[in-house]
Motif scaffolding. Structure first.
Motif: not given
Length: 121
Positions: A45-53
């Protein structure tokens, strides 16, 4: 307590687009980070995209310029707009939230059940 409900996966031709959504429900006060991971057969499993508040984003190099992550804090929902899809984007996509604060004061991370994205002609 907390449910993550994903939607928007499916079959698309190379070059096409899909939009994934993930809505978190429960007695949620806040969510710091929301993101999307993917897992292809035989791969980790790999990170695709992330976003913070606060709106800070990060992307895997393989999707930069093609995918866009966004969120609606009022709806506790995160989106992934995927354009110019390639066969190598085929995977199960999982929604993830971190540092989710419940009304009880409990803090934790959660995963969605996954949604299949298949890019094929």
């Amino acid at each position: 307590q907390v449910q993550l409900v994903e939607s928007g996966g499916g079959l698309v031709q190379p070059g096409g687009s899909l939009r994934l959504s993930c809505a978190a429900s429960g007695s949620i006060l806040s969510i710091y980070a929301m993101g999307w991971y993917r897992q292809a057969p035989g791969k980790q499993r790999e990170l695709v995209a992330g976003i913070t508040s606060g709106g800070s984003t990060n992307y895997a190099d393989s999707v930069k310029g093609r995918f866009t992550i966004s969120r609606d804090n009022a709806k506790n929902t995160v989106y992934l707009q995927m354009n110019s899809l390639k066969p190598e984007d085929t995977a199960v996509y999982y929604c993830n939230v971190e540092n989710l604060v419940l009304s009880t004061g409990e803090v934790g991370g959660y995963w969605g059940q996954g949604t299949q994205v298949t890019v094929s002609s």
